[in-house]
Design a protein around this motif. Structure first.
Motif: not given
Length: 119
Positions: A52-57, A76-84, A35-43
């Motif tokens: 898929w998980m509906h949260d920040h990782y 520390n890869a961006p959470g939007c990436m699938h493990d593959s 889990y990662l706290e949501a950033s104030g920056s939209g980007e």
């Protein structure tokens, strides 16, 4: 540094003693999202949001030898990436393990599905 050919052979022997059907296997690989706290920056927030998980990782991927040694990882890869995608693109884990396969013929067991139930 990846294990030596001799160490990989020893790992293969250890795995084969416990699981005879896993011929040539010397490592297991799995991913974990933290889990990662949501950033104030939209980007920035967009990169770490996992729809898929509906949260920040942050996504992390680890390959373990039977000894417990982490032989290869991507952290520390961006959470939007699938493990593959983390394994193939972000950390080049697949490339490193493929090189070991070409040298030793050593294989691995890879768990890249977050929907796999815990037994």
């Amino acid at each position: 540094q990846m294990p030596s050919v001799e160490e990989i052979r020893q790992y293969q022997f250890i795995v084969s003693m416990k699981f005879p059907n896993l011929v040539g296997v010397w490592f297991v690989m799995d991913g974990v999202k933290l889990y990662l706290e949501a950033s104030g920056s939209g980007e920035i927030q967009e990169r770490f949001y996992n729809g898929w998980m509906h949260d920040h990782y942050v996504s992390n991927l680890f390959a373990f030898a039977p000894s417990g040694l982490i032989v290869c990882c991507s952290i520390n890869a961006p959470g939007c990436m699938h493990d593959s995608a983390v394994a193939a693109d972000y950390g080049k884990v697949y490339d490193k393990l493929e090189h070991q396969y070409e040298v030793t013929g050593g294989k691995g067991v890879v768990f890249l599905c977050s929907e796999m139930p815990l037994l």
